[in-house]
Design a protein around this motif. Structure first.
Motif, PDB file in Angstrom:
ATOM      1  N   VAL A  96       0.912  -1.119  -0.140  1.00  0.00           N
ATOM      2  CA  VAL A  96      -0.012  -0.144   0.008  1.00  0.00           C
ATOM      3  C   VAL A  96       0.963   1.314  -0.063  1.00  0.00           C
ATOM      4  CG1 VAL A  96      -1.658   1.260   1.332  1.00  0.00           C
ATOM      5  CG2 VAL A  96      -1.895  -0.958   1.300  1.00  0.00           C
ATOM      6  N   LEU A  97       0.916   1.950  -1.125  1.00  0.00           N
ATOM      7  CA  LEU A  97       1.661   3.210  -1.009  1.00  0.00           C
ATOM      8  C   LEU A  97       0.940   4.261  -0.780  1.00  0.00           C
ATOM      9  CD1 LEU A  97       3.426   2.083  -4.605  1.00  0.00           C
ATOM     10  CD2 LEU A  97       4.506   2.025  -2.405  1.00  0.00           C
ATOM     11  N   SER A  98      -0.255   4.521  -1.013  1.00  0.00           N
ATOM     12  CA  SER A  98      -0.933   5.709  -0.809  1.00  0.00           C
ATOM     13  C   SER A  98      -2.505   5.089  -0.522  1.00  0.00           C
ATOM     14  CB  SER A  98      -1.008   6.796  -1.689  1.00  0.00           C
ATOM     15  OG  SER A  98      -2.046   7.467  -1.763  1.00  0.00           O
ATOM     16  N   VAL A  99      -3.053   5.772   0.476  1.00  0.00           N
ATOM     17  CA  VAL A  99      -4.344   5.217   0.810  1.00  0.00           C
ATOM     18  C   VAL A  99      -5.487   6.009   0.086  1.00  0.00           C
ATOM     19  CG1 VAL A  99      -3.912   3.953   2.982  1.00  0.00           C
ATOM     20  CG2 VAL A  99      -4.580   6.423   2.930  1.00  0.00           C
ATOM     21  N   GLU A 100      -5.095   7.168  -0.332  1.00  0.00           N
ATOM     22  CA  GLU A 100      -6.008   8.084  -1.077  1.00  0.00           C
ATOM     23  C   GLU A 100      -6.256   8.058  -2.631  1.00  0.00           C
ATOM     24  OE1 GLU A 100      -5.329  12.239  -0.299  1.00  0.00           O
ATOM     25  OE2 GLU A 100      -3.255  11.902  -0.035  1.00  0.00           O
ATOM     26  N   ARG A 101      -5.414   7.269  -3.184  1.00  0.00           N
ATOM     27  CA  ARG A 101      -5.741   7.355  -4.806  1.00  0.00           C
ATOM     28  C   ARG A 101      -5.144   5.743  -4.917  1.00  0.00           C
ATOM     29  NH1 ARG A 101      -0.739   9.511  -7.062  1.00  0.00           N
ATOM     30  NH2 ARG A 101      -1.918  10.090  -8.875  1.00  0.00           N
ATOM     31  N   GLY A 102      -5.113   5.471  -6.387  1.00  0.00           N
ATOM     32  CA  GLY A 102      -4.449   4.316  -6.822  1.00  0.00           C
ATOM     33  C   GLY A 102      -5.614   3.217  -7.421  1.00  0.00           C
ATOM     34  N   PHE A 103      -6.790   3.613  -7.503  1.00  0.00           N
ATOM     35  CA  PHE A 103      -8.096   2.792  -8.115  1.00  0.00           C
ATOM     36  C   PHE A 103      -8.559   3.600  -9.186  1.00  0.00           C
ATOM     37  CE2 PHE A 103      -7.636   1.185  -3.793  1.00  0.00           C
ATOM     38  CZ  PHE A 103      -7.408  -0.294  -4.164  1.00  0.00           C
ATOM     39  N   PHE A 104      -9.276   2.911  -9.961  1.00  0.00           N
ATOM     40  CA  PHE A 104     -10.138   3.564 -11.074  1.00  0.00           C
ATOM     41  C   PHE A 104     -11.395   4.177 -10.603  1.00  0.00           C
ATOM     42  CE2 PHE A 104      -7.522   0.137 -12.837  1.00  0.00           C
ATOM     43  CZ  PHE A 104      -6.870   0.773 -13.964  1.00  0.00           C
ATOM     44  N   TRP A 105     -11.619   5.549 -10.611  1.00  0.00           N
ATOM     45  CA  TRP A 105     -12.719   6.294 -10.001  1.00  0.00           C
ATOM     46  C   TRP A 105     -14.235   5.720 -10.488  1.00  0.00           C
ATOM     47  CZ3 TRP A 105     -12.163  10.147  -6.520  1.00  0.00           C
ATOM     48  CH2 TRP A 105     -11.004  10.397  -6.212  1.00  0.00           C
ATOM     49  N   LYS A 106     -14.258   5.212 -11.730  1.00  0.00           N
ATOM     50  CA  LYS A 106     -15.435   4.929 -12.211  1.00  0.00           C
ATOM     51  C   LYS A 106     -15.716   3.443 -12.267  1.00  0.00           C
ATOM     52  CE  LYS A 106     -17.144   8.874 -13.876  1.00  0.00           C
ATOM     53  NZ  LYS A 106     -18.302   9.321 -13.216  1.00  0.00           N
ATOM     54  N   LEU A 107     -15.104   2.812 -11.387  1.00  0.00           N
ATOM     55  CA  LEU A 107     -15.165   1.374 -11.270  1.00  0.00           C
ATOM     56  C   LEU A 107     -15.720   1.163  -9.652  1.00  0.00           C
ATOM     57  CD1 LEU A 107     -14.027   0.729 -13.935  1.00  0.00           C
ATOM     58  CD2 LEU A 107     -12.580  -0.986 -13.091  1.00  0.00           C
ATOM     59  N   THR A 108     -16.290   0.191  -9.520  1.00  0.00           N
ATOM     60  CA  THR A 108     -16.848   0.090  -7.907  1.00  0.00           C
ATOM     61  C   THR A 108     -15.693  -0.567  -7.323  1.00  0.00           C
ATOM     62  OG1 THR A 108     -17.637  -2.281  -8.244  1.00  0.00           O
ATOM     63  CG2 THR A 108     -19.045  -0.454  -8.725  1.00  0.00           C
ATOM     64  N   GLY A 109     -15.590  -0.748  -6.036  1.00  0.00           N
ATOM     65  CA  GLY A 109     -14.572  -1.243  -4.924  1.00  0.00           C
ATOM     66  C   GLY A 109     -14.306  -2.827  -5.505  1.00  0.00           C
ATOM     67  N   ARG A 110     -15.418  -3.596  -5.911  1.00  0.00           N
ATOM     68  CA  ARG A 110     -15.408  -4.751  -6.391  1.00  0.00           C
ATOM     69  C   ARG A 110     -14.791  -5.113  -7.632  1.00  0.00           C
ATOM     70  NH1 ARG A 110     -17.800  -9.343  -4.320  1.00  0.00           N
ATOM     71  NH2 ARG A 110     -19.187  -8.318  -3.129  1.00  0.00           N
ATOM     72  N   GLU A 111     -15.185  -4.353  -8.602  1.00  0.00           N
ATOM     73  CA  GLU A 111     -14.760  -4.151  -9.876  1.00  0.00           C
ATOM     74  C   GLU A 111     -13.239  -3.937  -9.979  1.00  0.00           C
ATOM     75  OE1 GLU A 111     -19.010  -2.837 -12.155  1.00  0.00           O
ATOM     76  OE2 GLU A 111     -17.435  -1.418 -11.778  1.00  0.00           O
ATOM     77  N   ASN A 112     -12.627  -2.812  -9.002  1.00  0.00           N
ATOM     78  CA  ASN A 112     -11.222  -2.465  -9.153  1.00  0.00           C
ATOM     79  C   ASN A 112     -10.617  -3.749  -8.517  1.00  0.00           C
ATOM     80  OD1 ASN A 112     -10.259   0.285  -9.667  1.00  0.00           O
ATOM     81  ND2 ASN A 112     -12.005   0.824  -8.600  1.00  0.00           N
ATOM     82  N   LEU A 113     -11.094  -4.469  -7.565  1.00  0.00           N
ATOM     83  CA  LEU A 113     -10.586  -5.505  -7.096  1.00  0.00           C
ATOM     84  C   LEU A 113     -10.076  -6.621  -7.957  1.00  0.00           C
ATOM     85  CD1 LEU A 113     -11.490  -6.055  -3.244  1.00  0.00           C
ATOM     86  CD2 LEU A 113      -9.158  -5.025  -4.316  1.00  0.00           C
ATOM     87  N   ARG A 114     -11.400  -6.875  -8.828  1.00  0.00           N
ATOM     88  CA  ARG A 114     -11.210  -8.128  -9.977  1.00  0.00           C
ATOM     89  C   ARG A 114     -10.264  -7.700 -10.791  1.00  0.00           C
ATOM     90  NH1 ARG A 114     -17.355  -7.979 -11.063  1.00  0.00           N
ATOM     91  NH2 ARG A 114     -17.993  -9.257  -9.267  1.00  0.00           N
ATOM     92  N   TYR A 115     -10.098  -6.379 -11.180  1.00  0.00           N
ATOM     93  CA  TYR A 115      -9.194  -5.925 -12.368  1.00  0.00           C
ATOM     94  C   TYR A 115      -7.707  -6.410 -11.615  1.00  0.00           C
ATOM     95  CZ  TYR A 115      -5.821  -2.960 -14.710  1.00  0.00           C
ATOM     96  OH  TYR A 115      -4.780  -2.370 -15.683  1.00  0.00           O
ATOM     97  N   PHE A 116      -7.549  -6.166 -10.538  1.00  0.00           N
ATOM     98  CA  PHE A 116      -6.139  -6.286  -9.948  1.00  0.00           C
ATOM     99  C   PHE A 116      -5.968  -7.840  -9.625  1.00  0.00           C
ATOM    100  CE2 PHE A 116      -6.141  -1.759  -9.121  1.00  0.00           C
ATOM    101  CZ  PHE A 116      -5.181  -1.499  -9.642  1.00  0.00           C
ATOM    102  N   ALA A 117      -7.024  -8.610  -9.313  1.00  0.00           N
ATOM    103  CA  ALA A 117      -6.973  -9.810  -9.145  1.00  0.00           C
ATOM    104  C   ALA A 117      -6.541 -10.765 -10.384  1.00  0.00           C
ATOM    105  CB  ALA A 117      -8.272 -10.583  -8.665  1.00  0.00           C
ATOM    106  N   MET A 118      -7.334 -10.211 -11.475  1.00  0.00           N
ATOM    107  CA  MET A 118      -7.127 -10.701 -12.738  1.00  0.00           C
ATOM    108  C   MET A 118      -5.558 -10.664 -13.254  1.00  0.00           C
ATOM    109  SD  MET A 118     -10.274  -9.891 -15.020  1.00  0.00           S
ATOM    110  CE  MET A 118     -11.977 -10.417 -14.660  1.00  0.00           C
ATOM    111  N   LEU A 119      -5.131  -9.391 -12.818  1.00  0.00           N
ATOM    112  CA  LEU A 119      -3.619  -9.186 -13.476  1.00  0.00           C
ATOM    113  C   LEU A 119      -2.748  -9.990 -12.604  1.00  0.00           C
ATOM    114  CD1 LEU A 119      -3.123  -5.259 -13.349  1.00  0.00           C
ATOM    115  CD2 LEU A 119      -3.404  -6.710 -15.523  1.00  0.00           C
ATOM    116  N   ARG A 120      -3.007 -10.437 -11.523  1.00  0.00           N
ATOM    117  CA  ARG A 120      -2.458 -11.563 -10.750  1.00  0.00           C
ATOM    118  C   ARG A 120      -2.676 -12.998 -11.214  1.00  0.00           C
ATOM    119  NH1 ARG A 120       1.317 -10.173  -7.115  1.00  0.00           N
ATOM    120  NH2 ARG A 120       1.146  -7.922  -6.536  1.00  0.00           N
ATOM    121  N   GLY A 121      -3.552 -13.324 -12.035  1.00  0.00           N
ATOM    122  CA  GLY A 121      -3.837 -14.313 -12.599  1.00  0.00           C
ATOM    123  C   GLY A 121      -4.861 -15.184 -12.064  1.00  0.00           C
ATOM    124  N   LEU A 122      -5.489 -14.795 -10.897  1.00  0.00           N
ATOM    125  CA  LEU A 122      -6.735 -15.147 -10.197  1.00  0.00           C
ATOM    126  C   LEU A 122      -7.948 -15.434 -11.351  1.00  0.00           C
ATOM    127  CD1 LEU A 122      -6.568 -13.539  -6.784  1.00  0.00           C
ATOM    128  CD2 LEU A 122      -6.270 -15.888  -7.155  1.00  0.00           C
TER     129      LEU A 122
END
Lengths: 345, 266
Positions: A96-122
């Protein structure tokens, strides 16, 4: 797991900056951000890297996270070198480098996590199960924040989501740069509790950087104080407090119009008191000077400080002789250039 | 590579779902562009003169197809070249680089969904107009043009990846994209023949994949035995460019990545 979770050895980092001299001319300047930083973090502990802004905390975190290459030295994460095995390192850390940014604003929390999980091959049910798990762990599921757009998140929710992302691939090591910065007290407390739980219950190695002494004292099993690119002292909070044995912290609260900058007030106090272990900060409704005084000299220093501050046009509100805290250790070791009992560089 | 493309595809999908306005803008864009170009064209000439100069039968239809090509090209450049910049602004770049994916693969694969997605949306948006002017045969040609556009987007992907990797190390970030998009459109002859450009720019145009996509679109709209052979030549050129530019990009990003890591990525 055996060995150190994180081991940094002689990390050196220099940045090249260009200072403008006239319209066309630029002058090359080299800033040495790290001057041989060494420490280790063991499994199951919360390790704090404590230091003021610009001390080299973020640079250290970035090197350990493989985002930045050191100019000299090396670091090993779960036994893998950040220089030779960056991919293996990234697999084993949640950052965690910064808690106030680092996500896609127009995606929900779950969608954001899905994106990063997919990048990790899940993928598939495993992906959804893992997202549900981390959302529950950080409390976003309970807050019904998982399906809200990120742009609608409060800072506290953003911090939780940042931690959730760091835990997505269940890494054994968590690295967090100022994880409670800007959070309101309840959110900060919950974040701290979460981190301690990760270390104690799950045996993860948690490394946090902070300049919040109170936080470091509360959650860290061991602390390294970093100042001007060097480790000034390292040890448990108790061990570090021994560094100021024989010294008494005097806390003077005062108010008034600040005609000069806070650092100028600090410099003038230091000069006139002839004490270097002194720090002035802004606090609620005024200012606080924390002065480390040799035991037995408290009364004389208090009287002199009141005189000086009154002479500068301030009103002294309260004077207190306190118990030594990590803040005093910090003031002591950073003001005397890293002469700690267990200094590391 | 598949994981990255999949993640980007779903992120695009979620983005569209949560941004209906963007989807509407993408659908309307070719029509707005045609209206603008036609409006300006009427000031200086007529659709007949334009059709004769461009060597096309139906100027409106051609301009619609050209707008699809232009929109797809702009989107791919913006998305891929701007990938680094956009993610840096959002603060997501570091977290993407923290995944165990190597940067060259990341930058190349990240643009693939956009390369398919954007032409699909714009092609769908001009379908009613094509059906109205040309009937079912026009629709078949349009599908053919869609695949040509995708083939054309592959080399453009390579060019964009090179720009994206430069953004990892330079500070004047947006200037690269701001000058790349208009320049590529200028030399590609999307709305006018490349022949009217100065000789030097005509030479540059030969290295720009968008030019061949436009050529191919023209050939498809007047498909015959002769044009069929010419079309295959254009497709070969595009395929060759696709391999060359992407290989160059892969090698280039590898070098830039090491430099960026030494300097630090914000």
């Amino acid at each position: 797991m055996s060995g150190a979770a994180i081991k940094a050895e002689g990390l050196v980092k220099r940045y090249v900056t260009w200072a403008r001299r006239g319209f066309f001319r630029k002058e090359k300047q080299i800033v040495e951000a790290l001057k041989g930083v060494s420490f280790d973090v063991v499994w199951g502990e919360v390790f704090g890297l404590l230091g003021p802004n610009g001390a080299g905390k973020t640079t250290t975190v970035k090197i350990i996270s493989t985002l930045l290459l050191p100019d000299d030295g090396n670091a090993w994460v779960a036994g893998y070198s950040v220089l030779d095995n960056p991919v293996e390192v990234r697999d084993r850390i949640g950052v965690v480098l910064s808690v106030e940014r680092g996500f896609f604003w127009k995606l929900t929390g779950r969608e954001n996590l899905r994106y990063f999980a997919m990048l990790r091959g899940l993928r598939g049910p495993e992906l959804e199960r893992r997202i549900d798990e981390v959302l529950e762990t950080v409390g976003l599921k309970q807050l019904k924040g998982a399906d809200k757009l990120y742009e609608e998140y409060s800072l506290g929710m953003k911090a939780r989501l940042a931690l959730a992302r760091a835990m997505l691939h269940d890494p054994p090591i968590l690295i967090l740069d100022e994880p409670t910065l800007g959070l309101d007290p309840p959110s900060a407390r919950e974040m701290r509790e979460l981190l301690v739980r990760m270390a104690r219950r799950e045996g993860k190695a948690v490394m946090v950087t902070t300049h919040n002494m109170f936080e470091a004292e509360m959650i860290c099993d061991r602390v390294a104080i970093i100042s001007e690119g060097r480790i000034a002292a390292i040890g448990t909070v108790l061990e570090l407090k021994k560094l100021v044995a024989g010294e008494v912290p005097v806390v003077v609260k005062f108010s008034g119009m600040l005609g000069d900058s806070l650092s100028r007030v600090e410099e003038r106090l230091k000069h006139r008191l002839e004490i270097s272990k002194l720090h002035v900060s802004e606090t609620d409704g005024g200012f606080t000077a924390r002065i480390l005084v040799e035991a037995g000299l408290e009364e004389r220093v208090v009287a002199r400080t009141i005189d000086i501050l009154t002479g500068m046009g301030f009103s002294v509100l309260r004077v207190e002789v306190a118990e030594p805290s990590l803040e005093d250790v910090f003031i002591a070791v950073t003001r005397r250039g890293g002469q700690g009992a267990s200094k590391d560089d | 590579m598949i994981d990255i493309a999949r993640a980007e595809f779903f992120a695009n999908l979620y983005w569209m779902k949560n941004n209906k306005g963007l989807l509407v803008a993408m659908v309307l864009w070719p029509y707005i562009m045609v209206a603008l170009v036609m409006g300006l064209g009427y000031i200086f000439g007529s659709p007949e003169i334009y059709a004769a100069r461009m060597g096309v039968r139906n100027p409106v239809l051609f301009m619609l197809s050209a707008s699809v090509v232009a929109m797809s090209s702009v989107t791919i450049i913006d998305t891929v070249a701007g990938y680094t910049l956009y993610n840096r602004w959002l603060g997501t770049l570091n977290y993407i680089l923290l995944t165990p994916i190597r940067t060259p693969r990341l930058l190349i694969a990240a643009g693939l969904p956009t390369a398919l997605f954007s032409p699909a949306v714009t092609v769908s948006s001009v379908m009613p107009a094509v059906l109205y002017f040309e009937g079912l045969s026009g629709l078949v040609n349009l599908v053919l043009i869609y695949f040509i556009i995708i083939l054309g987007m592959v080399p453009l992907l390579g060019i964009s990846v090179i720009a994206a990797s430069l953004l990892l190390i330079v500070k004047e970030e947006s200037n690269i994209i701001n000058s790349l998009v208009p320049f590529l459109l200028l030399v590609s002859g999307v709305f006018y023949p490349v022949g009217i450009l100065p000789h030097a720019l005509q030479l540059v145009a030969r290295a720009v994949p968008v030019k061949y996509v436009v050529d191919a679109a023209k050939l498809v709209s007047a498909l015959s035995t002769e044009t069929g052979a010419a079309l295959f030549t254009v497709l070969y050129i595009l395929a060759l460019m696709g391999v060359t530019y992407n290989l160059a990009a892969f090698l280039f990003v590898g070098r830039v990545d090491a430099k960026a890591k030494a300097k630090g990525v914000d």
